[in-house]
Enzyme design. Structure first.
Site, mmCIF file in Angstrom:
data_model
loop_
_atom_site.group_PDB
_atom_site.id
_atom_site.type_symbol
_atom_site.label_atom_id
_atom_site.label_comp_id
_atom_site.label_asym_id
_atom_site.label_seq_id
_atom_site.Cartn_x
_atom_site.Cartn_y
_atom_site.Cartn_z
ATOM 1 N N HIS A 1 4.334 8.221 -2.606
ATOM 2 C CA HIS A 1 3.739 9.343 -1.875
ATOM 3 C C HIS A 1 4.619 10.571 -2.108
ATOM 4 C CE1 HIS A 1 0.999 6.689 0.454
ATOM 5 N NE2 HIS A 1 2.001 5.823 0.361
ATOM 6 N N ARG B 1 3.535 13.595 -1.414
ATOM 7 C CA ARG B 1 3.166 14.464 -0.283
ATOM 8 C C ARG B 1 2.535 15.803 -0.664
ATOM 9 N NH1 ARG B 1 2.860 10.327 3.027
ATOM 10 N NH2 ARG B 1 4.841 9.609 3.918
ATOM 11 N N ASN C 1 -3.564 9.935 -0.359
ATOM 12 C CA ASN C 1 -3.695 10.349 1.050
ATOM 13 C C ASN C 1 -2.916 11.635 1.327
ATOM 14 O OD1 ASN C 1 -1.240 8.961 0.745
ATOM 15 N ND2 ASN C 1 -1.211 8.326 2.885
ATOM 16 N N ASP D 1 -5.223 4.175 0.140
ATOM 17 C CA ASP D 1 -3.940 3.790 0.732
ATOM 18 C C ASP D 1 -3.482 4.747 1.826
ATOM 19 O OD1 ASP D 1 -1.510 2.172 0.856
ATOM 20 O OD2 ASP D 1 -0.552 4.018 0.190
ATOM 21 N N ASN E 1 4.407 0.437 7.387
ATOM 22 C CA ASN E 1 3.127 -0.272 7.443
ATOM 23 C C ASN E 1 2.713 -0.689 6.031
ATOM 24 O OD1 ASN E 1 0.825 -1.384 8.493
ATOM 25 N ND2 ASN E 1 -0.300 0.539 8.631
ATOM 26 N N ASP F 1 6.449 1.992 -2.339
ATOM 27 C CA ASP F 1 5.752 2.636 -1.226
ATOM 28 C C ASP F 1 6.646 3.746 -0.663
ATOM 29 O OD1 ASP F 1 3.914 3.367 0.669
ATOM 30 O OD2 ASP F 1 4.195 1.615 1.955
ATOM 31 N N HIS G 1 9.493 11.209 5.145
ATOM 32 C CA HIS G 1 9.116 11.898 6.378
ATOM 33 C C HIS G 1 10.255 12.813 6.805
ATOM 34 C CE1 HIS G 1 5.407 9.721 7.171
ATOM 35 N NE2 HIS G 1 6.030 8.579 6.942
ATOM 36 N N PHE H 1 5.252 5.961 10.258
ATOM 37 C CA PHE H 1 5.493 4.765 9.452
ATOM 38 C C PHE H 1 6.068 5.178 8.098
ATOM 39 C CE2 PHE H 1 1.954 3.265 12.164
ATOM 40 C CZ PHE H 1 2.403 2.002 12.535
ATOM 41 N N GLY H 2 6.999 4.378 7.567
ATOM 42 C CA GLY H 2 7.373 4.552 6.171
ATOM 43 C C GLY H 2 8.835 4.864 5.933
#
Length: 447
Positions: free
Chosen positions: A86, A88, A118, A174, A301, A328, A332, A346-347
């Site tokens: 990700h 972002r 996502n 995802d 998650n 994954d 954040h 999460f993450g």
């Protein structure tokens, strides 16, 4: 450390003026071909020109290099391919950007990342795909690939054909699962025609809604709502039943975490269905008790599961049920991880720790080095049909040099990633990336 010296010669016998590099005294490991020997590798421009065993004189009659890199016996292997990242962008630039995420990847020996869709807005149309590709060209030092979304923000199916034409390697929602069984079946049908993979975040949200860690001893001790293991296995079971209706489709289970789901995948593979799956380092190295020590940094998650589940992930890697390792990577901002665990994000981040954490399977769990490295290079590339993750003449020179035995301590303050959310802060690991090469160009060198 990797040493180097400069000459400034050209390939003899021709007029080519492309930059040439000779990597000498390397332990060359290529899982795709089973190669493991001490030798050399030559690059010209973006491509691998030649490689082989034994001593190589970089100033010999046949070849004179623009640059010579003495690997000092360290491993030289294909660049890592991470199928689950990700970055972002767009919409979450306070967490990570293409620039910071790609530098984190390079520091971790990852030469190709596959972005999840996502983002904000979702990667559900050609316009967003073009934006990501533009940002990659502007800011990335590694290869940026992407999955397209299965469904749009309004709940309808995406135009998968146009997204594939725009560069999507496959499709997933995802971050959330494709809960609608009819849409999942349609996705399999379209993906079969397009010859691309459909990847699933396997979670039945009706069972997991409101949960924040694994449903079990730790959730009860902390008084937190848990996420049951069957929320994953029920979704995997449903999807495989749908796959039997479209047997030519390819189904990939993202970040598998439970023994129950793994057993279902194992049975489906024996049945001959096109099923693959990935696991993260945190799911084969940590169990639910890590939440007691690391708090919100151990919230992700799918959640960290039981010790039985953790050990089953290692068994799945050993017997080939699990095809590859992926991070994954989920950055954040600090304030998003310092809230109470019941409502924090999460993450965790993972790009800069992927290789040493994966090498624990070799150093501590008894897996062969070749098997571990295959799950980081050739196997993930095969899942999304990328001509990367291997060493061969004429292929793009995406390479990593690493010290297999170097012991160091993970320090998130030194990460290139914009975010520092990791439960592995302070962990002693063995195996350090020394140099990362993308398209023949060095994009990272250890200090």
């Amino acid at each position: 450390m990797v040493s180097e010296r400069q000459t400034w010669s050209l390939l003899q016998g021709g007029q080519c003026n492309e930059y040439t590099v000779a990597y000498i005294n390397a332990r060359i490991i290529d899982p795709a071909s089973g190669t493991d020997y001490k030798g050399y590798l030559l690059t010209r421009g973006k491509e691998i020109l030649d490689f082989g065993p034994g001593f190589f004189d970089p100033n010999g009659a046949a070849f004179a290099a623009s640059e010579v890199v003495d690997c000092n016996g360290h491993v030289l292997m294909p660049g890592i391919v991470d199928l689950h990242v990700h970055l972002r962008e767009p919409g979450g630039e306070h967490k990570e950007t293409v620039d910071t995420g790609s530098r984190a990847a390079a520091a971790g020996g990852v030469t190709t990342v596959v972005c999840q869709p996502n983002t904000i807005p979702r990667l559900e149309n050609v316009l967003v795909a073009k934006y990501l590709k533009m940002r990659a060209l502007e800011s990335s030092c590694v290869n940026i690939e992407f999955y397209g979304a299965v469904t749009k923000s309004d709940g309808e199916l995406c135009d998968m054909a146009s997204l594939k034409d725009a560069g999507a390697l496959g499709f997933t929602d995802d971050g959330l699962p494709v809960m609608n069984a009819l849409y999942m079946k349609r996705a399999f049908e379209y993906a079969q025609d397009l010859d691309v993979v459909v990847a699933q975040h396997a979670e039945d949200c009706n069972l997991s809604d409101g949960g924040c860690i694994n449903e079990g001893l730790v959730s009860r001790e902390l008084g937190l709502k848990g996420i049951p293991d069957i929320s994953e296995s029920i979704m995997v079971s449903r999807d495989i039943q749908l796959l039997r209706e479209v047997p030519g489709a390819h189904y990939h289970v993202l970040h598998i975490s439970t023994k129950k789901a793994l057993d279902i995948v194992r049975a489906a593979k024996r049945e001959g269905l096109r099923v693959t799956c990935e696991v993260t380092p945190h799911h084969f190295l940590l169990n639910e008790s890590a939440v007691l020590e690391h708090g919100t940094m151990a919230k992700m998650n799918p959640p960290l599961r039981t010790e039985e589940d953790r050990l089953s992930m290692i068994s799945g890697l050993e017997d080939g049920t699990i095809d590859c390792i992926a991070t994954d990577h989920a950055p954040h901002a600090a304030q998003e991880k310092t809230r109470p665990i019941s409502c924090c994000a999460f993450g965790i981040v993972g790009l800069e720790t992927l290789l040493p954490l994966s090498l624990e399977l070799y150093h501590n769990a008894g897996m062969s080095l070749m098997d571990v490295l295959s799950k980081l290079t050739s196997k993930p590339a095969e899942i999304v049909r990328l001509p990367r993750g291997k060493i061969a003449k004429g292929l793009v020179a995406d390479l990593v040099i690493f010290d297999l035995e170097h012991v160091w301590t993970i320090d998130t303050a030194k990460f290139s990633s914009k975010s520092k959310n990791s439960p592995f802060q302070g962990r002693k690991v063995k195996g350090k990336v020394l140099r990362t090469v993308v398209s023949g160009k060095t994009v990272y060198r250890a200090e």
